[in-house]
Motif scaffolding. Structure first.
Motif, mmCIF file in Angstrom:
data_model
loop_
_atom_site.group_PDB
_atom_site.id
_atom_site.type_symbol
_atom_site.label_atom_id
_atom_site.label_comp_id
_atom_site.label_asym_id
_atom_site.label_seq_id
_atom_site.Cartn_x
_atom_site.Cartn_y
_atom_site.Cartn_z
ATOM 1 N N VAL A 1 11.328 16.428 52.237
ATOM 2 C CA VAL A 1 10.940 16.620 50.835
ATOM 3 C C VAL A 1 10.155 17.917 50.725
ATOM 4 O O VAL A 1 9.247 18.186 51.531
ATOM 5 C CB VAL A 1 10.094 15.426 50.331
ATOM 6 C CG1 VAL A 1 9.486 15.723 48.964
ATOM 7 C CG2 VAL A 1 10.948 14.169 50.274
ATOM 8 N N GLY A 2 10.482 18.725 49.722
ATOM 9 C CA GLY A 2 9.808 19.996 49.525
ATOM 10 C C GLY A 2 8.521 19.862 48.736
ATOM 11 O O GLY A 2 8.199 18.805 48.173
ATOM 12 N N TRP A 3 7.815 20.970 48.648
ATOM 13 C CA TRP A 3 6.514 20.957 47.990
ATOM 14 C C TRP A 3 6.622 20.828 46.475
ATOM 15 O O TRP A 3 5.672 20.408 45.819
ATOM 16 C CB TRP A 3 5.734 22.212 48.373
ATOM 17 C CG TRP A 3 4.901 21.931 49.581
ATOM 18 C CD1 TRP A 3 5.289 22.008 50.875
ATOM 19 C CD2 TRP A 3 3.556 21.464 49.579
ATOM 20 N NE1 TRP A 3 4.265 21.631 51.716
ATOM 21 C CE2 TRP A 3 3.179 21.284 50.927
ATOM 22 C CE3 TRP A 3 2.637 21.179 48.594
ATOM 23 C CZ2 TRP A 3 1.925 20.835 51.307
ATOM 24 C CZ3 TRP A 3 1.366 20.735 48.968
ATOM 25 C CH2 TRP A 3 1.024 20.566 50.303
ATOM 26 N N ALA A 4 7.753 21.163 45.903
ATOM 27 C CA ALA A 4 7.907 20.987 44.453
ATOM 28 C C ALA A 4 7.783 19.512 44.093
ATOM 29 O O ALA A 4 7.119 19.147 43.110
ATOM 30 C CB ALA A 4 9.249 21.547 43.993
ATOM 31 N N ALA A 5 8.424 18.652 44.882
ATOM 32 C CA ALA A 5 8.326 17.216 44.627
ATOM 33 C C ALA A 5 6.926 16.693 44.913
ATOM 34 O O ALA A 5 6.416 15.815 44.204
ATOM 35 C CB ALA A 5 9.349 16.462 45.469
ATOM 36 N N LEU A 6 6.284 17.221 45.951
ATOM 37 C CA LEU A 6 4.933 16.769 46.258
ATOM 38 C C LEU A 6 3.980 17.135 45.117
ATOM 39 O O LEU A 6 3.085 16.360 44.764
ATOM 40 C CB LEU A 6 4.460 17.392 47.574
ATOM 41 C CG LEU A 6 3.163 16.810 48.156
ATOM 42 C CD1 LEU A 6 3.322 15.325 48.452
ATOM 43 C CD2 LEU A 6 2.749 17.562 49.403
ATOM 44 N N ASP A 7 4.179 18.304 44.512
ATOM 45 C CA ASP A 7 3.340 18.701 43.387
ATOM 46 C C ASP A 7 3.519 17.762 42.210
ATOM 47 O O ASP A 7 2.546 17.351 41.563
ATOM 48 C CB ASP A 7 3.664 20.138 42.960
ATOM 49 C CG ASP A 7 2.988 21.177 43.842
ATOM 50 O OD1 ASP A 7 2.058 20.806 44.575
ATOM 51 O OD2 ASP A 7 3.390 22.341 43.791
ATOM 52 N N SER A 8 4.763 17.424 41.894
ATOM 53 C CA SER A 8 4.990 16.564 40.721
ATOM 54 C C SER A 8 4.490 15.136 40.967
ATOM 55 O O SER A 8 3.968 14.495 40.057
ATOM 56 C CB SER A 8 6.462 16.573 40.307
ATOM 57 O OG SER A 8 7.314 16.167 41.364
ATOM 58 N N THR A 9 4.638 14.642 42.193
ATOM 59 C CA THR A 9 4.093 13.304 42.478
ATOM 60 C C THR A 9 2.571 13.318 42.392
ATOM 61 O O THR A 9 1.957 12.366 41.898
ATOM 62 C CB THR A 9 4.531 12.797 43.865
ATOM 63 O OG1 THR A 9 4.183 13.766 44.871
ATOM 64 C CG2 THR A 9 6.025 12.528 43.919
#
Length: 837
Positions: free
Chosen positions: A691-699
């Motif tokens: 999982v990339g950091w874009a998804a980590l930011d949105s979560t």
């Protein structure tokens, strides 16, 4: 006027550089009560020959970030107060539909950052203010009536005169030949007229900054660049234009041009040519200048080919052709003057401000344009006086301009010149915030880089690190998860995959590269006492437990939020982000550590790697891999253990930035490849996905976790930032007095709140204003889509009267008003059931 007979042998502070930045700093130091300040310049006062001397003085206040906008507005007001500013307004025109949409967004940035009088004009309205333009070739313009022209030389002199009244001494024709240091502290400056002992030295020499860095062994990542400025003869269209009300300044950014009026003549500045970089060593010292025959050392001979031929790699016509299309009067005019004038660029296009890391008492104020010069001087002066950067007496987020934001590789000539050239090329370009640089890439790679590349990782550059944002290998997840489309600008450099990764992590399990996170190890018999006095939370916890804490400056502003693990009685590890966070935060910790040998501080900037394993199935993936018992009883939430994952020694933290069950796992870098493979193989049974950091930011936004640099900055204290729970006022720490004073102050303050957009599938971007009853009450400091709650999310600091859950607001984006609602947070799993299961 000071004379050589009074040349000082000692001063409390020596400012090198009497341009508008150095004079602003001297003026503001004098305002704070400093009397023993000496300002030196190699050239004559105050037309010293640097960039100030030839700068056209355009002050367009609206910039793409808050700091630069605030500094420009302060500069405008400061110089206007001295009578060295002419308010004529400024217009940026749109040559393309994309630029017109950009100007809509820019107007909204202005509203967010205090420029509330900005207007969008039709082509005809632009022409009515600037009659000589061809309105048929533009879509419209963004007009700020309070923009205008600063007379930079006159402003420098005005500030200097005020400073002289307070006792500051100025000496021109004085070349500084060296900065002497003793045991890592400033001792004196050596000049052609003698030595001046000093407690502090501020270098405000702009294009010559790197040469002063060489004197003390500090890399200054700055490169001088030349750009062109011409003044026409009288234009028929401007006949009789000598009047009190001047035409607005004009920017034609689609072709890297700007214009300003000189009575009946018209000036044109051009960035519309290849980058013309200059080595600072070639423009310092009389032996380098005597043969040039130019008025100032910051000038170069005008090069006609860069004006009449197209040498800019991104444009399709020459500067002359583009300029004449917008202003037809240029087609047959003569030019009364033409120069190639120098100014400077850093690798990220931001100034260089603040205290040197290795030399106590040495300060920098470089790479500052006239537009921000007055504000930059105020910030650095308050920083020198009180230890905290302020602008006009208020807390300011100067992190983006801090000299310590730079990483080791930026000191190289190849990097500085390569990125400096790119910054020059793009200075007026329509560059998307997520657009990635082409050159100087893949300098810092995690041990997982090759594996990630094989999975189709979309890498973003983060201070030299290659950080995956999403993986093409996860496109198959779009068959399972629905992800809303995004319109136009918001869809650029974005992928639906990140929304699918977000949802997959929530439902199953994902693995995230945490290599850029930096463990700062603090150990020794004095470690606990030191951290109790540095961090806001109580660090006296049982070994094996963790605490979330803030780190404040003396004004009570949040410098960092940290996860702190106590691994032993005398051993703690502070976890912070990567890149500039690592260097800024580790520097603050190191500089505040006692020098009695009781504490040892080690920042593991590159010697550790990490993987986050987050999601409902994370315990299942890891339980057979690690020796530690991962049950809630043996490994509870917010605890840490040193154990083994297979044969790999690891430090495991029971937490998750995604707001799910999970662990962050750190190991020495050389074990990284094995760590990735072991977790990936064990996770196959549970459908683990990278999982990339874009998804980590949105979560993390759904969960309400803060992100340093966006919704968490030194502008706000912990209570305003919603992390007041991490401030234990029973302990004494840096910034406590200011924090207590803020808490006891009854005056209105802002606090951060989550906002959800009411429209289905709507999303906006950061930087856009929040309105209540057609009044700007705040702006989006962070924004994204929440794929689990299925709504657009923004975070904003709002006045208390508008911060209650259920408050109706509007967020403006590209001229459209999006209805939205203030919520109480967290938006996802408010009782933390998922994290502690």
């Amino acid at each position: 006027m000071n004379t050589w007979s009074t040349f000082p042998e000692r001063a409390g502070t020596v400012v090198v550089g009497a341009g508008c930045v150095g004079c602003s700093a001297a003026y503001h130091l004098a305002e704070s009560g400093r009397e023993d300040v000496v300002v030196l310049d190699r050239g004559p006062l105050f037309e010293t020959g640097g960039s100030t001397s030839h700068a056209p003085g355009l002050v367009f206040q609206t910039a793409g970030n808050k700091l630069m906008t605030e500094m420009a507005s302060y500069t405008r007001d400061l110089y206007d107060g001295f009578g060295d500013f002419r308010t004529c307004g400024g217009i940026e025109v749109a040559y393309t539909e994309d630029r017109w949409d950009f100007l809509k967004r820019k107007r909204e940035w202005g509203q967010s950052y205090g420029i509330d009088e900005g207007q969008l004009l039709t082509p005809e309205e632009v022409e009515s203010r600037v009659p000589q333009i061809n309105a048929d070739v533009i879509y419209g313009g963004y007009y700020v009536p309070s923009d205008g022209k600063a007379d930079a030389v006159s402003a420098a002199e005005s500030m200097a005169e005020e400073a002289r009244e307070a006792g500051v001494e100025f000496y021109g024709h004085t070349e500084v030949t060296d900065i002497d240091t003793t045991d890592g502290s400033v001792d004196a400056v050596e000049t052609e007229h003698g030595r001046i002992e000093a407690d502090e030295v501020l270098v405000a020499t702009n294009i010559w900054g790197p040469l002063f860095g060489e004197m003390v062994g500090t890399d200054i990542p700055l490169v001088p660049c030349a750009h062109q400025y011409l003044v026409s003869d009288e234009l028929d269209e401007l006949e009789g234009a000598e009047r009190e009300i001047e035409q607005p300044l004009l920017r034609h950014q689609d072709h890297s041009l700007y214009y300003r009026q000189h009575g009946e003549r018209y000036g044109i500045g051009s960035y519309n040519h290849e980058s013309l970089l200059v080595d600072p060593a070639d423009i310092y010292g009389p032996d380098k200048l005597d043969d040039l025959g130019l008025e100032y050392p910051s000038l170069r001979e005008f090069t006609e080919e860069h004006f009449y031929e197209n040498t800019h790699p991104d444009h399709d016509r020459s500067a002359f052709d583009a300029a004449s299309e917008l202003v037809p009067g240029f087609e047959d005019c003569e030019w009364t003057s033409a120069i190639n004038g120098m100014f400077s660029f850093t690798p990220d296009g931001m100034p260089i401000l603040g205290p040197d890391e290795d030399t106590e008492g040495l300060w920098w104020a470089l790479a500052v344009w006239v537009t921000q010069s007055g504000g930059a001087g105020d910030i650095v002066a308050s920083w020198m006086e009180d230890g905290t950067p302020r602008l006009d007496g208020s807390r300011v987020n100067a992190s983006g301009a801090h000299v310590s934001r730079f990483q080791s590789h930026t000191g190289s000539r190849e990097y500085t010149y390569g990125r400096g050239a790119q910054q020059y090329r793009e200075v007026y370009q329509l560059v998307h915030p997520r657009e990635q640089p082409d050159g100087q890439r893949a300098l810092r790679r995690s041990p997982f880089y090759d594996r990630q590349a094989d999975l189709g990782a979309e890498f973003y550059d983060s201070d030299g690190w290659e950080v995956p944002q999403w993986y093409e290998s996860n496109e198959t997840l779009l068959e399972t998860y629905d992800v809303p489309d995004r319109p136009d600008w918001l869809s650029q450099n974005w992928s639906k995959v990140q929304g699918a990764e977000h949802q997959h992590l929530r439902e199953k399990v994902g693995m995230v590269d945490m290599t850029t996170f930096t463990p700062i190890e603090v150990s020794g018999p004095g470690a606990l006492e030191f951290l109790q006095g540095l961090l806001t939370n109580d660090m006296d916890v049982t070994p094996g437990r963790m605490r979330y804490s803030a780190m404040l400056n003396e004004d009570g502003g949040v410098l960092a939020d940290l996860t702190v693990a106590r691994l032993g009685d005398e051993r703690f590890v502070l976890f912070t982000g990567g890149g500039s966070s690592a260097t800024l935060h580790s520097r603050w910790v190191t500089e505040h550590a006692p020098d009695d040998g009781s504490v040892d501080v080690t920042a593991h900037v590159s010697s550790r790697t990490g993987i986050g394993v987050f999601g409902p199935d994370s315990r299942k993936v890891l339980s057979d891999l690690v020796e530690a018992d991962l049950s809630n009883d043996e490994f509870p939430f917010y605890s840490a253990q040193e154990t083994y994952l297979g044969s790999i020694p690891v430090t495991m933290l029971r937490l998750s930035y995604a707001g799910e069950l999970g662990w962050e796992i750190y190991a020495p870098t050389e074990y990284g490849s094995q760590l990735w493979d072991a977790i990936r193989e064990a996770g196959e049974e549970y459908d683990i996905a990278p999982v990339g950091w874009a998804a980590l930011d949105s979560t993390s936004m759904e969960k309400g976790f803060r992100l340093w640099g966006t919704d968490l900055t030194p502008e706000h204290n912990p209570y305003e930032a919603g992390i007041g729970f991490a401030a234990d006022l029973d302990t004494d720490f840096v910034g406590k007095a200011a924090l207590v004073a803020d808490k006891n102050d009854d005056s209105p303050s802002d606090r951060i709140v989550p906002i959800t957009l009411d429209e289905e599938e709507a999303v906006v971007d950061a930087g856009h204003p929040v309105f209540v009853d057609d009044e700007v009450v705040g702006y989006c400091c962070r924004a994204d889509y929440g794929y689990t709650i299925d709504a657009g999310i923004a975070y904003a600091y709002l006045p208390e009267e508008y911060a209650s859950s259920g408050q109706d607001v509007e967020i403006r984006y590209e001229g459209d008003a999006h209805p939205a609602t203030v919520r109480s947070g967290p938006l996802f799993d408010p009782d933390r059931d998922k994290m502690i299961r």
